[in-house]
Write a protein that holds these residues in place. Structure first.
Motif, PDB file in Angstrom:
ATOM      1  N   ALA A 149     -10.438  -8.132  -1.379  1.00 17.98           N
ATOM      2  CA  ALA A 149     -10.196  -8.070  -2.819  1.00 17.98           C
ATOM      3  C   ALA A 149     -11.422  -8.614  -3.537  1.00 17.98           C
ATOM      4  O   ALA A 149     -12.183  -9.422  -2.982  1.00 17.98           O
ATOM      5  CB  ALA A 149      -8.947  -8.872  -3.200  1.00 17.98           C
ATOM      6  N   PHE A 159      -2.476  -4.836   3.758  1.00 20.31           N
ATOM      7  CA  PHE A 159      -3.922  -4.782   3.596  1.00 20.31           C
ATOM      8  C   PHE A 159      -4.661  -5.166   4.869  1.00 20.31           C
ATOM      9  O   PHE A 159      -5.862  -4.953   4.974  1.00 20.31           O
ATOM     10  CB  PHE A 159      -4.360  -5.703   2.452  1.00 20.31           C
ATOM     11  CG  PHE A 159      -4.212  -5.075   1.102  1.00 20.31           C
ATOM     12  CD1 PHE A 159      -5.308  -4.633   0.394  1.00 20.31           C
ATOM     13  CD2 PHE A 159      -2.962  -4.908   0.525  1.00 20.31           C
ATOM     14  CE1 PHE A 159      -5.179  -4.036  -0.852  1.00 20.31           C
ATOM     15  CE2 PHE A 159      -2.809  -4.319  -0.721  1.00 20.31           C
ATOM     16  CZ  PHE A 159      -3.924  -3.879  -1.415  1.00 20.31           C
ATOM     17  N   LEU A 213      -2.370 -11.045  -1.255  1.00 16.98           N
ATOM     18  CA  LEU A 213      -2.195  -9.693  -0.724  1.00 16.98           C
ATOM     19  C   LEU A 213      -1.082  -9.631   0.306  1.00 16.98           C
ATOM     20  O   LEU A 213      -0.909 -10.555   1.110  1.00 16.98           O
ATOM     21  CB  LEU A 213      -3.500  -9.219  -0.079  1.00 16.98           C
ATOM     22  CG  LEU A 213      -4.725  -9.177  -0.998  1.00 16.98           C
ATOM     23  CD1 LEU A 213      -5.953  -8.768  -0.206  1.00 16.98           C
ATOM     24  CD2 LEU A 213      -4.502  -8.228  -2.160  1.00 16.98           C
ATOM     25  N   ARG A 223      -3.728   4.938  -5.785  1.00 13.95           N
ATOM     26  CA  ARG A 223      -4.558   3.880  -6.359  1.00 13.95           C
ATOM     27  C   ARG A 223      -3.716   2.794  -7.038  1.00 13.95           C
ATOM     28  O   ARG A 223      -4.169   1.676  -7.213  1.00 13.95           O
ATOM     29  CB  ARG A 223      -5.528   4.465  -7.391  1.00 13.95           C
ATOM     30  CG  ARG A 223      -6.510   5.498  -6.847  1.00 13.95           C
ATOM     31  CD  ARG A 223      -7.491   4.877  -5.910  1.00 13.95           C
ATOM     32  NE  ARG A 223      -8.545   5.817  -5.530  1.00 13.95           N
ATOM     33  CZ  ARG A 223      -9.281   5.695  -4.451  1.00 13.95           C
ATOM     34  NH1 ARG A 223      -9.074   4.683  -3.617  1.00 13.95           N
ATOM     35  NH2 ARG A 223     -10.215   6.568  -4.163  1.00 13.95           N
ATOM     36  N   VAL A 267       0.855  -1.182   0.000  1.00 14.84           N
ATOM     37  CA  VAL A 267       0.000   0.000   0.000  1.00 14.84           C
ATOM     38  C   VAL A 267       0.893   1.235   0.000  1.00 14.84           C
ATOM     39  O   VAL A 267       1.781   1.360   0.851  1.00 14.84           O
ATOM     40  CB  VAL A 267      -0.927   0.015   1.228  1.00 14.84           C
ATOM     41  CG1 VAL A 267      -1.761   1.289   1.257  1.00 14.84           C
ATOM     42  CG2 VAL A 267      -1.834  -1.210   1.220  1.00 14.84           C
ATOM     43  N   THR A 310      -6.272   0.266  -5.825  1.00 15.66           N
ATOM     44  CA  THR A 310      -6.301   0.051  -4.381  1.00 15.66           C
ATOM     45  C   THR A 310      -7.196   1.108  -3.733  1.00 15.66           C
ATOM     46  O   THR A 310      -7.111   2.294  -4.066  1.00 15.66           O
ATOM     47  CB  THR A 310      -4.887   0.150  -3.780  1.00 15.66           C
ATOM     48  OG1 THR A 310      -4.046  -0.818  -4.417  1.00 15.66           O
ATOM     49  CG2 THR A 310      -4.904  -0.124  -2.285  1.00 15.66           C
ATOM     50  N   TYR A 313      -7.675  -1.960   3.714  1.00 20.33           N
ATOM     51  CA  TYR A 313      -7.667  -1.637   2.280  1.00 20.33           C
ATOM     52  C   TYR A 313      -8.256  -2.812   1.500  1.00 20.33           C
ATOM     53  O   TYR A 313      -8.390  -3.927   2.015  1.00 20.33           O
ATOM     54  CB  TYR A 313      -6.238  -1.356   1.800  1.00 20.33           C
ATOM     55  CG  TYR A 313      -5.504  -0.377   2.679  1.00 20.33           C
ATOM     56  CD1 TYR A 313      -5.669   0.999   2.517  1.00 20.33           C
ATOM     57  CD2 TYR A 313      -4.660  -0.821   3.703  1.00 20.33           C
ATOM     58  CE1 TYR A 313      -5.006   1.904   3.337  1.00 20.33           C
ATOM     59  CE2 TYR A 313      -4.002   0.082   4.530  1.00 20.33           C
ATOM     60  CZ  TYR A 313      -4.182   1.438   4.344  1.00 20.33           C
ATOM     61  OH  TYR A 313      -3.541   2.325   5.167  1.00 20.33           O
ATOM     62  N   THR A 314      -8.597  -2.519   0.270  1.00 24.04           N
ATOM     63  CA  THR A 314      -9.097  -3.565  -0.611  1.00 24.04           C
ATOM     64  C   THR A 314      -8.520  -3.372  -2.012  1.00 24.04           C
ATOM     65  O   THR A 314      -8.314  -2.236  -2.458  1.00 24.04           O
ATOM     66  CB  THR A 314     -10.638  -3.567  -0.658  1.00 24.04           C
ATOM     67  OG1 THR A 314     -11.081  -4.652  -1.491  1.00 24.04           O
ATOM     68  CG2 THR A 314     -11.183  -2.259  -1.207  1.00 24.04           C
ATOM     69  N   LEU A 315      -8.266  -4.463  -2.685  1.00 25.38           N
ATOM     70  CA  LEU A 315      -7.728  -4.445  -4.049  1.00 25.38           C
ATOM     71  C   LEU A 315      -8.850  -4.874  -4.989  1.00 25.38           C
ATOM     72  O   LEU A 315      -9.350  -5.999  -4.892  1.00 25.38           O
ATOM     73  CB  LEU A 315      -6.536  -5.401  -4.166  1.00 25.38           C
ATOM     74  CG  LEU A 315      -5.791  -5.375  -5.504  1.00 25.38           C
ATOM     75  CD1 LEU A 315      -5.083  -4.042  -5.692  1.00 25.38           C
ATOM     76  CD2 LEU A 315      -4.782  -6.519  -5.580  1.00 25.38           C
TER      77      LEU A 315
END
Length: 445
Positions: free
Chosen positions: A406, A296, A292, A276, A125, A356, A340-342
């Motif tokens: 994700a 994350f 990941l 991002r 990240v 991201t 966070y998320t992908l």
């Protein structure tokens, strides 16, 4: 007479069981040693049978096997000692470089991802500093922003001081209270420019000490707008005290002073913006597979180690009869693990767009992200969830609609608008993405 014979019988019985008597002054040790030697001689004098030839061969074979086993065990144990010693030395070196155990766990995982990019879908990240434009790792962002603000003092001291107050102080209520008091000082000067008492701020004033002086950056702002620190005598007192006194030059620039006040009240904390990390991938059957890095997760190194145990418990819970409310509560608790998320979006030409996001960002941020990559930004489109349902509610957070940590979504054009375009005879475009993005297409590992 009867008692006499009974006494003789007892004496005989005692001598029979206890052996011959001895005087108290008599040395009995030599007699006991002689008796023991005689007994041993009688035992040893018994001839021992010579073992047979078969027995001797069997004994020799057993002895050889024992010696071979001891040698092998010695070699194995020596190798194990060497391995353990090397392992300890490596661990000591690593711990010396990273004393924090939690950071150590994160850094090992990140280093693994960097050494083998195939392990992770994204290297980590990252954030963008709004002042320098530098790309920063999560753990470096706050320190970098602080240094950037301090460097700005040489060019724009007032603006830098405002950034310092708004950014360095975490308690927003204290910031609001302190800045309002400073603004009141400035208002008093602007409304009463001829009143000398308003041009001085007593540093030992209780309100100043409790509300203003405790704010990091407050002294820098007061100095930047034109106040000078002086030690002045106090009326009716023998001692002197410290004051901030407005410079005479600033009295002719009261409009500029008002602008500084507005900057102070409207100031916002300087925060590094989430990068991002926009990437475009060629069509791939592994688009729904994600690996990941630890960045994350909202977990410490020790909590990550317990993840396997938690998964086992989750399987056990899934086998229990639970209400819908219980299941939803467990799902929400699971979603809080992630910061966070992908997200990946499969486009009509099978190309894959990746970015991201914060786990608690709204769905509207994803639509804006996708729209900025399109050649025709005006054309309406929809995003489909993995199950085929439309992602409609823009105000919903990603962690509330199951899109963390994700997910792979599908891009489709709005059917009605697309039909009108085709009916008008417009030629279909090759790719929905902008040309500059297609020049950096990568292969998905």
């Amino acid at each position: 007479m009867k008692k006499f014979f009974q006494g003789l019988k007892r004496d005989v019985a005692f001598k029979t069981t206890a052996g011959p008597g001895h005087r108290l002054t008599e040395d009995t040790r030599s007699q006991q040693a002689a008796a023991a030697a005689a007994k041993q001689t009688s035992v040893c004098s018994k001839p021992r049978d010579v073992p047979s030839e078969e027995a001797q061969m069997a004994a020799a074979a057993a002895l050889a096997r024992m010696e071979k086993k001891q040698q092998k065990s010695s070699v194995v144990s020596s190798q194990e000692v060497i391995r353990n010693k090397v392992k300890k030395e490596l661990m000591a070196e690593t711990m010396a470089a990273k004393p924090d155990s939690e950071t150590f766990g994160e850094e090992i995982s990140k280093a693994t991802c960097q050494q083998n990019s195939k392990l992770c879908s994204v290297s980590g990240v990252y954030f963008i500093c709004p002042l320098t434009g530098a790309s920063l790792k999560k753990n470096d962002r706050e320190q970098h922003v602080k240094e950037a603000i301090l460097m700005k003092f040489s060019e724009e001291p007032v603006e830098a001081a405002v950034m310092m107050i708004q950014t360095f102080n975490k308690d927003r209520d204290k910031v609001k209270s302190g800045t309002e008091i400073i603004a009141k000082y400035i208002d008093n000067i602007c409304n009463n420019p001829n009143e000398e008492k308003y041009r001085k701020i007593k540093l030992q004033n209780k309100v100043f000490q409790e509300k203003v002086s405790c704010l990091e950056g407050a002294h820098e702002f007061i100095s930047a707008v034109g106040f000078e620190r002086k030690t002045l005598p106090v009326p009716d007192q023998e001692n002197e005290e410290d004051f901030y006194v407005l410079s005479d030059d600033v009295l002719g620039k009261l409009e500029e002073l008002k602008l500084h006040k507005e900057k102070l009240l409207r100031g916002e904390p300087v925060r590094a913006k989430l990068d991002r990390q926009l990437q475009i991938f060629k069509p791939s059957p592994t688009a729904a597979s994600f690996e990941l890095p630890d960045d994350f997760y909202n977990l410490t190194a020790e909590e990550i180690k317990r993840e396997q145990q938690m998964r086992t418990e989750a399987v056990e819970r899934s086998m229990m009869l639970r209400t819908k409310a219980m299941r939803e509560k467990d799902e929400q608790r699971e979603m809080k693990k992630y910061n966070y998320t992908l997200l990946r979006i499969r486009l009509p030409d099978e190309y894959i767009l990746q970015g991201t996001f914060y786990a608690r960002e709204k769905v509207s941020a994803l639509y804006e992200f996708v729209r900025e990559t399109l050649q025709n930004e005006w054309q309406p489109f929809e995003l489909l969830l993995p199950g085929g349902m439309k992602l409609l509610d823009d105000s919903t957070a990603f962690n509330e609609c199951g899109l963390v940590p994700a997910a792979l979504l599908t891009f489709v054009w709005d059917a009605a608008i697309q039909a009108d375009i085709e009916a008008a005879g417009a030629q279909g475009q090759g790719s929905a993405l902008k040309d500059e993005l297609l020049s950096n297409v990568q292969l998905l590992n």
